[in-house]
Design a protein around this motif. Structure first.
Motif, PDB file in Angstrom:
ATOM      1  N   VAL D  10       0.868  -1.186   0.000  1.00  0.00           N
ATOM      2  CA  VAL D  10       0.000   0.000   0.000  1.00  0.00           C
ATOM      3  C   VAL D  10       0.896   1.223   0.000  1.00  0.00           C
ATOM      4  O   VAL D  10       1.695   1.409   0.921  1.00  0.00           O
ATOM      5  N   GLY D  38      -8.071   4.218   0.188  1.00  0.00           N
ATOM      6  CA  GLY D  38      -7.834   5.140   1.287  1.00  0.00           C
ATOM      7  C   GLY D  38      -7.179   4.379   2.418  1.00  0.00           C
ATOM      8  O   GLY D  38      -6.756   3.249   2.242  1.00  0.00           O
ATOM      9  N   GLY D  39      -7.071   4.997   3.552  1.00  0.00           N
ATOM     10  CA  GLY D  39      -6.539   4.257   4.684  1.00  0.00           C
ATOM     11  C   GLY D  39      -6.029   5.159   5.777  1.00  0.00           C
ATOM     12  O   GLY D  39      -6.116   6.393   5.708  1.00  0.00           O
ATOM     13  N   ARG D  40      -5.503   4.514   6.805  1.00  0.00           N
ATOM     14  CA  ARG D  40      -4.887   5.259   7.877  1.00  0.00           C
ATOM     15  C   ARG D  40      -3.637   4.541   8.343  1.00  0.00           C
ATOM     16  O   ARG D  40      -3.567   3.309   8.300  1.00  0.00           O
ATOM     17  N   GLY D  41      -2.646   5.294   8.735  1.00  0.00           N
ATOM     18  CA  GLY D  41      -1.414   4.702   9.237  1.00  0.00           C
ATOM     19  C   GLY D  41      -0.698   5.738  10.071  1.00  0.00           C
ATOM     20  O   GLY D  41      -1.318   6.675  10.596  1.00  0.00           O
ATOM     21  N   GLY D  44      -1.281   9.484   9.229  1.00  0.00           N
ATOM     22  CA  GLY D  44      -2.631  10.030   9.253  1.00  0.00           C
ATOM     23  C   GLY D  44      -3.570   9.393   8.243  1.00  0.00           C
ATOM     24  O   GLY D  44      -3.231   8.394   7.615  1.00  0.00           O
ATOM     25  N   ARG D  46      -5.788   8.975   4.888  1.00  0.00           N
ATOM     26  CA  ARG D  46      -5.676   9.307   3.466  1.00  0.00           C
ATOM     27  C   ARG D  46      -6.936   8.864   2.753  1.00  0.00           C
ATOM     28  O   ARG D  46      -7.445   7.784   2.997  1.00  0.00           O
ATOM     29  N   ASN D  55      -4.314   6.402  -1.739  1.00  0.00           N
ATOM     30  CA  ASN D  55      -3.424   5.253  -1.790  1.00  0.00           C
ATOM     31  C   ASN D  55      -3.688   4.385  -3.003  1.00  0.00           C
ATOM     32  O   ASN D  55      -4.721   4.505  -3.663  1.00  0.00           O
ATOM     33  N   TYR D  81       8.706   7.287   2.388  1.00  0.00           N
ATOM     34  CA  TYR D  81       7.338   7.768   2.159  1.00  0.00           C
ATOM     35  C   TYR D  81       6.272   7.085   3.009  1.00  0.00           C
ATOM     36  O   TYR D  81       5.094   7.437   2.927  1.00  0.00           O
ATOM     37  N   GLY D  83       3.885   3.718   4.179  1.00  0.00           N
ATOM     38  CA  GLY D  83       3.188   2.668   3.457  1.00  0.00           C
ATOM     39  C   GLY D  83       3.405   1.333   4.125  1.00  0.00           C
ATOM     40  O   GLY D  83       4.054   1.233   5.163  1.00  0.00           O
TER      41      GLY D  83
ATOM     42  N   TYR F  31      -5.027   0.805   8.718  1.00  0.00           N
ATOM     43  CA  TYR F  31      -5.909  -0.021   7.887  1.00  0.00           C
ATOM     44  C   TYR F  31      -5.961   0.587   6.506  1.00  0.00           C
ATOM     45  O   TYR F  31      -5.623   1.761   6.304  1.00  0.00           O
ATOM     46  N   THR F  32      -6.372  -0.218   5.549  1.00  0.00           N
ATOM     47  CA  THR F  32      -6.501   0.248   4.175  1.00  0.00           C
ATOM     48  C   THR F  32      -7.925   0.001   3.713  1.00  0.00           C
ATOM     49  O   THR F  32      -8.502  -1.042   4.000  1.00  0.00           O
ATOM     50  N   THR F  59      -8.613  -3.777   4.867  1.00  0.00           N
ATOM     51  CA  THR F  59      -7.530  -4.697   5.199  1.00  0.00           C
ATOM     52  C   THR F  59      -6.759  -4.140   6.391  1.00  0.00           C
ATOM     53  O   THR F  59      -6.384  -2.972   6.405  1.00  0.00           O
ATOM     54  N   ILE F  60      -6.556  -5.002   7.371  1.00  0.00           N
ATOM     55  CA  ILE F  60      -5.866  -4.572   8.584  1.00  0.00           C
ATOM     56  C   ILE F  60      -4.715  -5.532   8.868  1.00  0.00           C
ATOM     57  O   ILE F  60      -4.928  -6.745   8.917  1.00  0.00           O
ATOM     58  N   ALA F  61      -3.514  -5.014   9.035  1.00  0.00           N
ATOM     59  CA  ALA F  61      -2.394  -5.838   9.487  1.00  0.00           C
ATOM     60  C   ALA F  61      -2.136  -5.482  10.942  1.00  0.00           C
ATOM     61  O   ALA F  61      -1.926  -4.308  11.263  1.00  0.00           O
ATOM     62  N   TRP F  92       5.173  -8.837   7.787  1.00  0.00           N
ATOM     63  CA  TRP F  92       5.168  -7.385   7.564  1.00  0.00           C
ATOM     64  C   TRP F  92       6.613  -6.954   7.319  1.00  0.00           C
ATOM     65  O   TRP F  92       7.481  -7.179   8.165  1.00  0.00           O
TER      66      TRP F  92
END
Ligand SMILES: Nc1ncnc2c1ncn2[C@@H]1O[C@H](COP(=O)(O)O)[C@@H](O)[C@H]1O
Ligand SMILES: Nc1ncnc2c1ncn2[C@@H]1O[C@H](COP(=O)(O)O)[C@@H](O)[C@H]1O
Ligand SMILES: Nc1ncnc2c1ncn2[C@@H]1O[C@H](COP(=O)(O)O)[C@@H](O)[C@H]1O
Ligand code: NA
Ligand code: NA
Ligand code: NA
Lengths: 97, 324, 324, 97, 324, 97
Positions: D10, D38-41, D44, D46, D55, D81, D83, F31-32, F59-61, F92
């Motif tokens: 991702v 989209g997503g979060r990590g 923040g 996205r 993403n 970056y 991901g 999560y994505t 999707t969650i890791a 991961w």
């Protein structure tokens, strides 16, 4: 949770209807479709466009017996039109157990 | 006349802008759904106007145009196929797939020709719009038949089912349904209602065409990278085939149908243009052995730009010469 | 004059509606592709009109505007950077990224200012449109240079390749290509053709702007949640920097370029506005260490609403005062 | 069917071009792209927007040797970056066997 | 008059074209984002026009329409529920979900009715637009209350949180916000500004409606496959309920509100129409036990086509008869 | 590389907000989201449409402990609204190791 096979298929958008017909025939009741995918493989680059030549990502969770039938049904389609079919193991979270 | 000022039609300039933007690797991109929306709009617009014009004339008088369209639709792909199989000498399945593209038509090229006629203030008959709708499908059938012949023996039950579906698809193709449907609506809807929806299709039409061609310019330019795969002889085919088609179209328009300069140009453009929206997915399904890199690069990367930039003014000069 | 009636311009009301819709957590959402389509339309529309106007004037007379645009484009991000590094005292990489946003321009704010001038029936010079196109890119370069200076020593080979690509990207950015391309088309296309496509860009322009601002209002409002992350001093920067930019822009427009009230307002708005479409992805690539929560919240969540609601009428009053 | 590594990446839309260049360099011929994710990590939230800061989900099926090269190529990109890169096992349904 | 010519309104013909295209299994498809964009446009257009009309009248005079809208919005879903639970005898949760759809309104049907009035050149009052905005939400609340009653006892803490959220959602629904917001803007924006954006909403309105109905025709047609699941009695409900609603609406419009033929038709259409955009997701969240195959097939596959093709001209004749 | 659980959830678009609230509560930071998915299951066919009744793929890791909490949080949601939740193993790729 019960162990299942997780089948992941990448095919062209235009073939989706045919593949779903096969799944119906086999009796697969559940699948998820992610449309508008792109990619690259033996048949070159593909991306979503007005020509509708993009890919579609199909995910199927099912038991092993059904998985085998899906795989056999996919082989001629993959031979004719290309695409990818991956099989892996997963646990299905059953809500009522 | 073939002059620089012809190329200064906004629609063509936007096509060039898109082509250039992609050449300099700009990150300019159209959302694919926008392109689909623009092409739905253009087809409905062409259809409505065509239908309104056709409602004014005697249906019997359209028979000639219908027959000519069927003749071109079935004849042109066969000519293309023979050229490809005999002269260019590529394999028969690729030849069948490419032939289907050249036998069918490009609505984008057709509308650009109308913009051209507008800009030189030359009127045109309304029959070519029906011809556009009719010529979409026959070449797909011919492509299918040629491919089945090339494959002969391998035609098992599954193959037959696929063929049956493809014939259905050829005639219920989205562009065909939109064009014919809007034409019918343009012909039968009550005038008060039509007058309320026409401003939408009049005011915006040429502006929408510009945006559509901007995107198509980028798409065409993206195909240049595949020129190597196509090879020189096939690239020449992408220029020669539209010239042959245009010659046949000019003859059909001028002598067979007795059209004026405008109508003759449009018939020439129909015959000269190659489909790059409706036929590619049909051929991908019908002849999966054929390479999209070949048929898309030829129709979208070679013939479409050639027709838009060089072809239309050239065929127009020819139509004027015929009408002298 | 700075009065309530200025805020009753439909474009600004739609911005407020979007802002409010998001505040009350409405499920109203625009498909992202629609927003992209609207912004393509607006850029082409601005470009075509600008080009037509520019075609009427002596190219030499535009040199002043071009030089001023370059001056502002290279100078403003440096001022912003110094303020951020010295006064606000944030780290240099975030400072460089934010500075690039404030040195560049927001086409949405520019068009809102045009809608404002329309509503108060004040004419404007056509040069600011070129300035809009020119001012998109330089600040990106400055941001890159500042970041490389801040990082000094870490500039390995890979870093250099990325920098080279970013300079390319800054000048082939989609908005720059669309704006300059449409301007050129507006300037050189033949008048008959232009008159066919202009209704599209005239009839719809202000209506499309309303829809665009409706969505941007929602986007701006979504950023409010990140105000805590930004901190009070940086939020103040989001108000003070446009005021400084506007002052410089007003001086440039009025004294340097000798523009009237309309043109002076537009230059002020160019200098006061911060990019929130073209620059964010460029800075994300160029300075991945910088936080999008900072630069997006400032440009989209603070400065854009400030300029649209308070700034434009304020700068207009100032331009009127200068022109007394 | 043959065992393969299934790599799931991702990254931000804007990095896609760079990552594909790396894959080309390594000689990975096949991958699938799901855009507009989209997503979060750590960096923040996205989501797809007009700023193009959404993403992209990249799936690659390849043998273990290639997988290792992809992983090594991804590390600096992930460091720079952000991901996510997940690796799992799957069986590839080969059409001609 | 109920005549064939009524059906030759372009908007209705495009609906039929979409329906047919799907029936013959054409591959014609609208990108979902295009449909969303068209419906955003239509809601803003209705709102702006409604707001401008309303600005001309005394706000107090609108109280009757507001009260009537609330009465219909709360009353109609109860009538629908009683019919479904007592006569059709389906389970109470499905009954509640379907009732909510029929108590709410369909902006698409409303605009088609306006197109109809346009085509027969009959004017209409401006109040029904407020009624459209008001009638979106109450039925959702009623559906929720009915479902909670049906479930009684299972209402745990989680259930309550969901209910609270749903009441919020019902009133901040995207369509409600767009309609009310645009209405407000139409009412308060300064006239110069409005006159700049109105051409966008005037010129395109009926054309956009045609494209929207083309797509809705396809959606409605897609639902035919679920007719078996719905069963005959429920299908009859899909025809009878709009007739009951229309009768109540006609009475309300003619006697209670004293509207003319045009206004009375619109009130009848509001009462007769069933929501198929705003309510389905709300009911899916509120009553997950209910089957979308039932409520969507009824509202989109049965009642919507019935109203567009048969209902509107029928209710119009009735309104004319009342006004004799 | 560190071993993680890979959770794949298919739910309706309209439930996404609720599920994310649960994830926040559990403390899942990454999560994505792949929006605009379609599919078929016990509750019939779903596709993206103007009604917004399409699916979303999440999707969650995460590590096993968190995975278990996510699974428990998903059960009542799956029971109420349907959907699918699959759990599998993955590695991961950590960028700084
Ligand atoms: N090794 C691979 N890993 C992931 N996706 C692949 C791979 N090979 C092919 N694909 C996908 O399958 C599509 C068709 O592949 P092909 O038929 O080989 O061109 C490509 O466009 C990719 O989206
Ligand atoms: N634990 C995770 N599980 C799934 N996706 C993740 C995870 N962490 C990050 N992502 C995805 O990777 C993107 C970038 O992550 P980050 O660089 O940590 O912000 C996020 O926007 C998510 O889409
Ligand atoms: N066996 C399955 N494999 C993959 N996806 C599934 C499966 N069953 C259900 N789904 C997905 O989950 C969604 C909801 O399922 P359901 O609640 O069973 O209707 C469907 O629309 C599919 O996208
Ligand atoms: Na042709
Ligand atoms: Na600026
Ligand atoms: Na109703």
């Amino acid at each position: 949770m019960k162990p299942v096979k997780r089948i992941e298929i990448v095919i062209e958008e235009i073939e989706l209807e045919n593949v779903i017909r096969e799944l119906d025939f086999i009796g697969v009741v559940g699948y998820t479709i992610v449309p508008r995918a792109g990619g690259r493989g033996e048949r070159g680059v593909r991306y979503e466009s007005v020509q509708g030549l993009g890919n579609v990502l199909l995910t199927i969770a099912c038991d092993e017996a059904q998985a085998n039938r899906v795989i056999e049904a996919m082989r001629p389609i993959l031979r004719r039109y290309g695409g990818v079919c991956l099989v892996s193991d997963a646990m299905w979270v059953i809500h009522d157990s | 006349m073939f002059s620089l000022s012809n190329m200064l039609i906004p629609a063509i300039l936007f096509f060039a802008l898109g082509f250039l933007a992609q050449l300099i690797r700009s990150d300019l991109k159209f959302p694919p759904d926008l392109t689909k929306a623009l092409s739905i709009y253009l087809l409905v617009g062409i259809g409505l106007h065509g239908g309104m014009e056709l409602a004014k004339i005697d249906p019997a008088s359209a028979i000639g145009a219908v027959v000519a369209a069927l003749g071109l639709g079935f004849g042109l792909p066969i000519i293309a196929y023979l050229l490809l199989a005999m002269v260019v000498r590529i394999d028969r399945l690729n030849a069948a797939a490419i032939a289907a593209h050249y036998g069918s038509v490009s609505a984008g090229t057709f509308v650009t020709a109308i913009a051209f006629l507008d800009s030189v203030k030359v009127a045109h008959e309304s029959y070519p719009v029906i011809m556009l709708a009719i010529m979409e499908s026959p070449a797909i059938i011919i492509g299918l038949v040629l491919a089945n012949m090339a494959r002969k023996g391998t035609g098992n039950g599954n193959e037959k089912r696929i063929s049956r579906e493809l014939v259905h698809d050829a005639f219920t193709n989205g562009s065909v349904v939109l064009l014919l449907g809007s034409m019918l609506i343009g012909a039968i809807a009550q005038p008060t209602g039509l007058s309320k929806i026409l401003p939408f299709y009049d005011t915006m039409f040429m502006g929408v065409l510009c945006l559509f061609l901007l995107d198509m310019g980028m798409e065409a330019s993206r195909r240049i990278g595949d020129f190597r795969k196509v090879g020189p002889l096939l690239l020449v085919f992408g220029i020669v085939m539209p010239l042959i088609g245009a010659a046949i179209g000019l003859a059909t328009g001028h002598w067979l149908l007795g059209f004026g300069v405008g109508g003759t140009l449009l018939v020439a453009v129909l015959a000269a243009s190659a489909s790059y929206i409706a036929v590619p997915p049909a051929m991908r399904l019908a002849i999966p052995e054929a390479s999209p890199a070949l048929f898309l690069t030829l129709s979208l990367g070679v013939t479409f730009p050639f027709n838009v930039i060089v072809g239309i003014p050239l065929y127009f000069s020819a139509a004027q010469w015929l009408a002298r």
